[in-house]
Design a protein around this motif. Structure first.
Motif, PDB file in Angstrom:
ATOM      1  N   GLU A  44       0.809  -1.208   0.000  1.00 14.75           N
ATOM      2  CA  GLU A  44       0.000   0.000   0.000  1.00 14.75           C
ATOM      3  C   GLU A  44       0.853   1.273   0.000  1.00 14.75           C
ATOM      4  O   GLU A  44       0.353   2.360   0.278  1.00 14.75           O
ATOM      5  N   GLU A 104     -11.818   4.401   3.995  1.00 13.55           N
ATOM      6  CA  GLU A 104     -10.547   4.136   3.328  1.00 13.55           C
ATOM      7  C   GLU A 104     -10.329   2.675   2.962  1.00 13.55           C
ATOM      8  O   GLU A 104      -9.446   2.355   2.173  1.00 13.55           O
ATOM      9  N   SER A 105     -11.126   1.772   3.510  1.00 13.80           N
ATOM     10  CA  SER A 105     -10.963   0.356   3.190  1.00 13.80           C
ATOM     11  C   SER A 105     -11.858  -0.093   2.038  1.00 13.80           C
ATOM     12  O   SER A 105     -11.842  -1.260   1.656  1.00 13.80           O
ATOM     13  N   ASP A 106     -12.637   0.821   1.475  1.00  8.33           N
ATOM     14  CA  ASP A 106     -13.528   0.466   0.370  1.00  8.33           C
ATOM     15  C   ASP A 106     -12.747  -0.059  -0.835  1.00  8.33           C
ATOM     16  O   ASP A 106     -11.687   0.474  -1.191  1.00  8.33           O
ATOM     17  N   GLN A 107     -13.289  -1.078  -1.463  1.00  4.42           N
ATOM     18  CA  GLN A 107     -12.747  -1.586  -2.725  1.00  4.42           C
ATOM     19  C   GLN A 107     -13.450  -0.845  -3.858  1.00  4.42           C
ATOM     20  O   GLN A 107     -14.672  -0.726  -3.865  1.00  4.42           O
ATOM     21  N   SER A 163      -8.248  -5.577  14.449  1.00  3.01           N
ATOM     22  CA  SER A 163      -8.856  -4.800  13.365  1.00  3.01           C
ATOM     23  C   SER A 163      -8.778  -3.300  13.586  1.00  3.01           C
ATOM     24  O   SER A 163      -9.052  -2.521  12.676  1.00  3.01           O
ATOM     25  N   VAL A 203      -5.785  -2.347   9.359  1.00  2.00           N
ATOM     26  CA  VAL A 203      -6.734  -2.004   8.307  1.00  2.00           C
ATOM     27  C   VAL A 203      -6.040  -2.140   6.953  1.00  2.00           C
ATOM     28  O   VAL A 203      -4.831  -2.351   6.867  1.00  2.00           O
ATOM     29  N   ARG A 204      -6.810  -1.968   5.890  1.00  2.00           N
ATOM     30  CA  ARG A 204      -6.304  -2.266   4.560  1.00  2.00           C
ATOM     31  C   ARG A 204      -5.059  -1.460   4.195  1.00  2.00           C
ATOM     32  O   ARG A 204      -4.088  -2.001   3.665  1.00  2.00           O
ATOM     33  N   LYS A 205      -5.048  -0.153   4.486  1.00  2.00           N
ATOM     34  CA  LYS A 205      -3.919   0.649   4.021  1.00  2.00           C
ATOM     35  C   LYS A 205      -2.655   0.398   4.844  1.00  2.00           C
ATOM     36  O   LYS A 205      -1.562   0.731   4.403  1.00  2.00           O
ATOM     37  N   PRO A 220      -2.644  -4.651   4.144  1.00  2.00           N
ATOM     38  CA  PRO A 220      -3.567  -5.115   3.106  1.00  2.00           C
ATOM     39  C   PRO A 220      -3.725  -6.630   3.041  1.00  2.00           C
ATOM     40  O   PRO A 220      -4.743  -7.127   2.563  1.00  2.00           O
TER      41      PRO A 220
END
Length: 449
Positions: free
Chosen positions: A63, A243-246, A427, A431-433, A436
């Motif tokens: 990321e 911010e975790s939206d695909q 969690s 988070v995704r950023k 990932p």
């Protein structure tokens, strides 16, 4: 005309959509002026959904994309080579209504002003700090085709004419539901499709554009419907909930039109090259460009980000004074106490990155950044938690109680039953950023105790 179209297609290489020539019965006369126009092209570069990401945090290589330094670095390599370039943004540049968030927003606007955008869509998050904040960003080319803001008067359309005569009309619409749910004051909005239908005839009559670009800020399925509007050639959409939206960034081609979406967190720049031949036939070529470490940082943007860091550091020390006067009742036992009874678990912890999390902030000069401290220390911004390495050195790093909760009471009267809480704690930071590829089943063995 067919030979010309074939040549153009071969010259473009990877063509996503080529508009078919009109049937002979509808084809323009060979003597019309349009037939004698040379092929022309425009490169539309688009960004959006930045959510205040001035610079990637660097926690995860996957990321490590985006940021104002690389965005400008990318533009430095593209702008000089393109005679016809249109730079647009799809909105949602701001994230949260904190002091740090507002400071970020101000620096992001300064950066985008330097980048020379042609049009910037107003997303629902962009009204986070109110109309007065937006009014101060008078160097930003806001565009709003279906909304009116109290105290502001952004244009409803923008027309860009290039040196070769190519004319592009740009409109920007947003979904009223996104704004009204957030209860933005001083705002009047019109149905997006109706606004475009009302504006396009006048644009066609007075401006005679070669290309109509519609910027939209709404959910994807709603934005796709705008592609059906007569006169619209290109729709680029932006909108992000968190911010975790695909985000689906694959282009959609319908007939002679194309639809795209901006990447999340400003991590990629979209490019759409449109070639228009003498008969107004359009060929589209689209790609996404990763703003990763291969893109050189722009020195001016680096200086701007350094100024941001200095302001955040000043904010940190300003709030530090207030924190020192608040009730600092101890609620955390700290890892040094935990190891007296959990020696084996503590030994495992010492060998993990959790035990050295604060040192990673020091290494990149971010030990004053609240957004980083909340995941690299124990209990930051929580009662009895980390304040600073001077005030609470015993709470540096990601200690036992980041996962198991404040347990001073447990250390004084041991009892079990709180281990299941740890899994839920992951969690908060993974988070995704930042992580990932995080998966509890694969990560847990690395710290199992």
């Amino acid at each position: 005309m067919r030979i010309l179209g074939l040549c153009i297609s071969l010259w473009f290489g990877s063509v996503l959509a080529a508009c078919s020539p009109l049937p002979d019965s509808q084809a323009p006369s060979q003597n019309t002026a349009a037939d004698h126009k040379p092929p022309r092209q425009v490169l539309i570069v688009y960004s959006g959904n930045t959510l205040g990401e001035l610079k990637p945090c660097g926690c995860a290589k996957e990321e490590d994309q985006g940021g104002i330094e690389r965005r400008m670095g990318y533009l430095n390599s593209v702008v000089p080579k393109e005679s016809n370039l249109l730079l647009v943004d799809l909105g949602d540049n701001f994230k949260e209504s904190t002091r740090q968030g507002r400071i970020k927003a101000r620096y992001l606007m300064a950066a985008m002003s330097e980048m020379g955008y042609d049009a910037v869509t107003l997303g629902d998050r962009d009204l986070l700090y109110g109309n007065e904040f937006l009014k101060k960003q008078d160097s930003i080319p806001w565009l709003a085709s279906n909304m009116e803001l109290e105290g502001m008067n952004p244009p409803r359309t923008r027309i860009k004419t290039f040196d070769d005569g190519l004319r592009v009309a740009v409109l920007a619409v947003a979904d009223p539901n996104l704004f009204y749910v957030s209860d933005h004051g001083g705002l009047t909005m019109q149905d997006p499709a109706e606004a475009v239908k009302h504006l396009l005839p006048e644009i066609e009559r007075t401006e005679h554009p070669d290309l109509v670009l519609l910027l939209s800020h709404m959910e994807r399925e709603k934005a796709l419907k705008l592609l059906d509007l007569d006169g619209v050639d290109v729709v680029i959409n932006g909108h992000i909930e968190n911010e975790s939206d695909q985000i689906d960034m694959q282009p959609v081609v319908r007939g002679h039109k194309i639809f795209m979406q901006a990447a999340p967190l400003g991590q990629k720049m979209g490019e759409l090259r449109v070639l228009i031949d003498g008969g107004n036939k359009k060929i589209f070529q689209q790609r996404m460009v990763r703003l990763d470490s291969k893109i050189p940082d722009d020195k001016k943007m680096t200086a701007l980000h350094d100024a941001y860091d200095q302001e955040i550091e000043a904010l940190f020390f300003e709030t530090l004074k207030a924190k020192r006067t608040k009730d600092r009742t101890q609620v955390y036992a700290t890892e040094s106490t935990c190891k007296t009874c959990h020696a084996a678990a503590h030994e495992t912890w010492e060998g993990t990155r959790h035990a050295h999390a604060y040192a990673t902030l020091k290494a990149v000069n971010k030990s004053f950044d609240p957004e980083c401290l909340q995941c690299h220390t124990t209990g930051f911004e929580k009662p009895g938690g980390f304040i600073s390495e001077i005030d609470t050195p015993e709470l540096k790093n990601v200690q036992c109680e980041m996962c198991h909760g404040p347990r001073l009471d447990h250390s004084q009267a041991p009892q079990g039953g709180f281990a299941p809480e740890a899994r839920q704690a992951c969690s908060q930071c993974h988070v995704r950023k930042h992580s990932p590829n995080f998966n509890y089943k694969t990560y847990w063995p690395k710290i199992q105790h």
